[in-house]
Design an enzyme around this catalytic site. Structure first.
Site, PDB file in Angstrom:
ATOM      1  N   HIS A  88      -7.125 -10.686   8.427  1.00 30.23           N
ATOM      2  CA  HIS A  88      -6.348  -9.457   8.328  1.00 30.23           C
ATOM      3  C   HIS A  88      -6.482  -8.710   9.657  1.00 30.23           C
ATOM      4  CE1 HIS A  88      -4.782  -5.643   7.247  1.00 30.23           C
ATOM      5  NE2 HIS A  88      -5.956  -5.038   7.335  1.00 30.23           N
ATOM      6  N   CYS A 106      -4.671  -3.306   1.727  1.00 31.77           N
ATOM      7  CA  CYS A 106      -4.060  -4.439   2.447  1.00 31.77           C
ATOM      8  C   CYS A 106      -4.285  -5.772   1.745  1.00 31.77           C
ATOM      9  CB  CYS A 106      -4.624  -4.511   3.870  1.00 31.77           C
ATOM     10  SG  CYS A 106      -4.564  -2.935   4.718  1.00 31.77           S
ATOM     11  N   GLU A 120       0.852  -1.195   0.000  1.00 35.91           N
ATOM     12  CA  GLU A 120       0.000   0.000   0.000  1.00 35.91           C
ATOM     13  C   GLU A 120       0.880   1.235   0.000  1.00 35.91           C
ATOM     14  OE1 GLU A 120      -2.166   3.420   1.821  1.00 35.91           O
ATOM     15  OE2 GLU A 120      -0.307   2.494   2.432  1.00 35.91           O
TER      16      GLU A 120
HETATM   17  N1  CAA Z   1     -10.250   0.364  28.379  1.00 37.34           N
HETATM   18  C1  CAA Z   1     -10.532  -0.692  27.589  1.00 37.34           C
HETATM   19  N2  CAA Z   1     -11.106  -0.555  26.370  1.00 37.34           N
HETATM   20  C2  CAA Z   1     -11.419   0.678  25.933  1.00 37.34           C
HETATM   21  C3  CAA Z   1     -11.141   1.825  26.728  1.00 37.34           C
HETATM   22  C4  CAA Z   1     -10.547   1.629  27.996  1.00 37.34           C
HETATM   23  N3  CAA Z   1     -10.247   2.654  28.780  1.00 37.34           N
HETATM   24  N4  CAA Z   1     -11.551   2.900  26.037  1.00 37.34           N
HETATM   25  C5  CAA Z   1     -12.052   2.470  24.856  1.00 37.34           C
HETATM   26  N5  CAA Z   1     -11.969   1.117  24.805  1.00 37.34           N
HETATM   27  C6  CAA Z   1     -12.380   0.246  23.709  1.00 37.34           C
HETATM   28  C7  CAA Z   1     -13.686   0.643  23.071  1.00 37.34           C
HETATM   29  O1  CAA Z   1     -14.812   0.158  23.789  1.00 37.34           O
HETATM   30  C8  CAA Z   1     -13.532  -0.001  21.701  1.00 37.34           C
HETATM   31  O2  CAA Z   1     -13.794  -1.379  21.793  1.00 37.34           O
HETATM   32  P1  CAA Z   1     -14.897  -2.042  20.838  1.00 37.34           P
HETATM   33  O3  CAA Z   1     -14.502  -1.692  19.434  1.00 37.34           O
HETATM   34  O4  CAA Z   1     -14.816  -3.485  21.128  1.00 37.34           O
HETATM   35  O5  CAA Z   1     -16.189  -1.384  21.214  1.00 37.34           O
HETATM   36  C9  CAA Z   1     -12.024   0.124  21.434  1.00 37.34           C
HETATM   37  O6  CAA Z   1     -11.415   0.376  22.701  1.00 37.34           O
HETATM   38  C10 CAA Z   1     -11.678   1.266  20.510  1.00 37.34           C
HETATM   39  O7  CAA Z   1     -12.275   2.414  21.012  1.00 37.34           O
HETATM   40  P2  CAA Z   1     -12.967   3.463  20.023  1.00 37.34           P
HETATM   41  O8  CAA Z   1     -13.871   2.750  19.071  1.00 37.34           O
HETATM   42  O9  CAA Z   1     -13.511   4.582  20.814  1.00 37.34           O
HETATM   43  O10 CAA Z   1     -11.650   3.927  19.282  1.00 37.34           O
HETATM   44  P3  CAA Z   1     -11.432   5.065  18.237  1.00 37.34           P
HETATM   45  O11 CAA Z   1     -12.706   5.527  17.650  1.00 37.34           O
HETATM   46  O12 CAA Z   1     -10.559   6.084  18.865  1.00 37.34           O
HETATM   47  O13 CAA Z   1     -10.557   4.330  17.124  1.00 37.34           O
HETATM   48  C11 CAA Z   1     -10.569   2.976  15.158  1.00 37.34           C
HETATM   49  C12 CAA Z   1     -10.812   3.012  16.656  1.00 37.34           C
HETATM   50  C13 CAA Z   1     -11.712   3.701  14.444  1.00 37.34           C
HETATM   51  C14 CAA Z   1     -10.518   1.529  14.697  1.00 37.34           C
HETATM   52  C15 CAA Z   1      -9.230   3.686  14.843  1.00 37.34           C
HETATM   53  O14 CAA Z   1      -8.173   3.048  15.514  1.00 37.34           O
HETATM   54  C16 CAA Z   1      -8.914   3.767  13.363  1.00 37.34           C
HETATM   55  O15 CAA Z   1      -9.412   4.620  12.658  1.00 37.34           O
HETATM   56  N6  CAA Z   1      -8.023   2.861  12.881  1.00 37.34           N
HETATM   57  C17 CAA Z   1      -7.599   2.846  11.487  1.00 37.34           C
HETATM   58  C18 CAA Z   1      -8.623   2.172  10.591  1.00 37.34           C
HETATM   59  C19 CAA Z   1      -8.715   0.685  10.836  1.00 37.34           C
HETATM   60  O16 CAA Z   1      -7.797   0.051  11.326  1.00 37.34           O
HETATM   61  N7  CAA Z   1      -9.865   0.098  10.456  1.00 37.34           N
HETATM   62  C20 CAA Z   1     -10.058  -1.334  10.562  1.00 37.34           C
HETATM   63  C21 CAA Z   1     -10.883  -1.902   9.424  1.00 37.34           C
HETATM   64  S1  CAA Z   1     -10.211  -1.376   7.838  1.00 37.34           S
HETATM   65  C22 CAA Z   1      -8.921  -2.459   7.544  1.00 37.34           C
HETATM   66  O17 CAA Z   1      -8.822  -3.483   8.132  1.00 37.34           O
HETATM   67  C23 CAA Z   1      -7.906  -2.059   6.510  1.00 37.34           C
HETATM   68  C24 CAA Z   1      -6.706  -1.523   7.198  1.00 37.34           C
HETATM   69  O18 CAA Z   1      -5.771  -2.263   7.492  1.00 37.34           O
HETATM   70  C25 CAA Z   1      -6.656  -0.104   7.535  1.00 37.34           C
END
Ligand code: CAA
Length: 404
Positions: free
Chosen positions: A240, A118, A86
């Site tokens: 993945h 990916c 990528e």
């Molecule tokens: N203790 C324990 N867990 C906690 C916590 C705490 N204090 N605070 C939050 N969490 C948990 C939440 O409950 C959540 O768990 P669930 O998903 O099981 O509900 C987890 O931590 C993440 O919290 P948020 O959803 O609030 O996190 P976020 O919104 O800040 O970010 C994300 C999450 C959107 C995935 C972000 O990391 C992101 O944008 N990542 C990049 C995109 C990505 O990886 N997407 C995945 C699918 S796409 C793909 O696979 C292709 C690729 O490689 C990119």
């Protein structure tokens, strides 16, 4: 259980993983930005991420992953090198061409770069299987290598990472025969992409998670329509892993779609003995520490499974590959007798442990230092790897071997 329809089995004959010089600890990142570290460690299932030194990139990591394979098997039969990424470093020249020279591969090879977020590594693997099907005497070197980069202070930041997996695809493979049936699913969705002038991905994180799960269901249903194995005929399942918790979400979704009681336990989670262990936790052992390695991620999961589970001979593995945008595939393979190498995990842990810890301030500085490709410069000597990116000369990237 074991099944195969191919006359000559074709698949993964050897596999190696490499990563970068540095690592960032997610506890340190959490401390610096005021996040509860449990969000990263339990919420995302990540402990660290690999981060490249200024003299490393997808080419140095990819060549480093391939080097031990070449040392073990030589160049015999290799007439194709497929490089999936990528995070390509040039709009025109395939990264694999530099790898051809760094590895000393003969000139009589075809080299090309595969791109679809990916997913590209899986496309390269299938293309390699096709080439070997036509010419069983040939072997194909497939390299998946990526540096996952998001904006500083963005939700994606803790899911960055860097790594490469090289695989030798051959007839009568020593590790995993790839089976013919595969489930495919393509859907034009704006969940994650990277414009040509951006060094970081643009991502709609929540959409990307739901698009991933939709694609898993779509490719699973297609696998069934293609006559592929049912869920009870698959012993281990890999996904993945943009972050390892995503594999758990995927496993939960597949369990719901199929009605199968698949274990959802990641390392450290309580185990429900009534659920079937399909290697979910084992498949995350390297990725927890590598971070996202995009095209290499699912194969890093495969490496972890093959390196830690000594009871896989004759068993079927399912492998789900997702590339945002999106293209996905659910394929299966049969693990071959004699695949287990007790020293392989030690080598990977040695590489992970050898990474130099990067303090958050230093990491942020490196992340922000985007050197222009239009000016000549030399990079500092930092990497301890076998290859380095030496800088830019006449607008062309320069690579060198650091040792013989
Ligand atoms: N203790 C324990 N867990 C906690 C916590 C705490 N204090 N605070 C939050 N969490 C948990 C939440 O409950 C959540 O768990 P669930 O998903 O099981 O509900 C987890 O931590 C993440 O919290 P948020 O959803 O609030 O996190 P976020 O919104 O800040 O970010 C994300 C999450 C959107 C995935 C972000 O990391 C992101 O944008 N990542 C990049 C995109 C990505 O990886 N997407 C995945 C699918 S796409 C793909 O696979 C292709 C690729 O490689 C990119």
């Amino acid at each position: 259980m074991s099944a195969s329809t191919a006359a000559t089995p074709i698949g993964i004959h050897d596999l190696e993983l490499a990563t970068s010089h540095h690592a960032v600890d997610l506890g340190d990142l959490a401390h610096s930005n005021g996040t509860d570290p449990a969000k990263y460690r339990q919420g995302l299932g990540q402990d660290e991420f690999s981060f490249p030194a200024p003299d490393e990139d997808i080419i140095t990591m990819g060549a480093a992953a391939a080097l031990p394979i070449i040392e073990r098997h030589g160049f015999d039969g290799i007439r194709t090198l497929l490089f999936a990424t990528e995070s390509g470093v040039d709009q025109s020249k395939a990264a694999g061409v530099s790898v051809q020279r760094l590895l000393g591969l003969p000139n009589h090879v075809r080299v090309v770069e595969f791109k679809q977020a990916c997913y590209g590594g899986t496309a390269a693997l299938q293309a390699a299987v096709g080439i070997v099907s036509r010419s069983p005497g040939e072997r194909v070197l497939v390299i998946s290598s990526d540096v996952a980069r998001y904006l500083l202070d963005s939700p994606g930041e803790p899911t960055q990472g860097a790594g490469a997996v090289a695989m030798l695809i051959a007839a009568n493979p020593a590790l995993v025969e790839i089976e013919a049936a595969a489930g495919l699913f393509t859907d034009d969705v704006d969940d994650f992409w990277r414009p040509n002038d951006s060094t970081t991905a643009v991502v709609d994180g929540k959409l990307s998670v739901s698009a991933y799960l939709d694609a898993l269901e779509g490719s699973w249903n297609d696998l069934q329509a293609q006559g592929g194995p049912g869920i009870d005929e698959i012993d281990r399942i890999l996904y993945h892993q943009p972050f390892t918790k995503m594999a758990k979400k995927a496993q939960g979704h597949l369990a719901a779609v199929t009605g199968a009681p698949l274990s959802l336990a990641l390392p450290g989670d309580a185990v429900d003995e009534t659920q079937r262990d399909t290697g979910l936790a084992t498949g995350t052992l390297y990725n927890r520490r590598l971070g996202n390695s995009y095209t290499a991620s699912v194969f890093a999961g495969l490496a972890a499974l093959l390196h830690h589970d000594a009871d896989l001979a004759g068993r079927r593995i399912g492998l789900f590959s997702y590339g945002s945008g999106s293209v996905s595939e659910f394929l299966t393979g049969i693990v071959q007798a004699g695949y287990f190498d007790a020293t392989a995990a030690e080598r990977v842990y040695a590489a992970l442990d050898a990474r130099a810890p990067l303090a958050v301030e230093a990491y942020r500085e490196l992340h922000s230092a985007n050197l222009p490709s239009s000016e000549d410069y030399e990079t500092p000597r930092v990497t301890a790897g076998p290859f380095r990116f030496a800088g830019v000369k006449g607008q062309a990237r320069q690579y060198e071997r650091t040792r013989d």
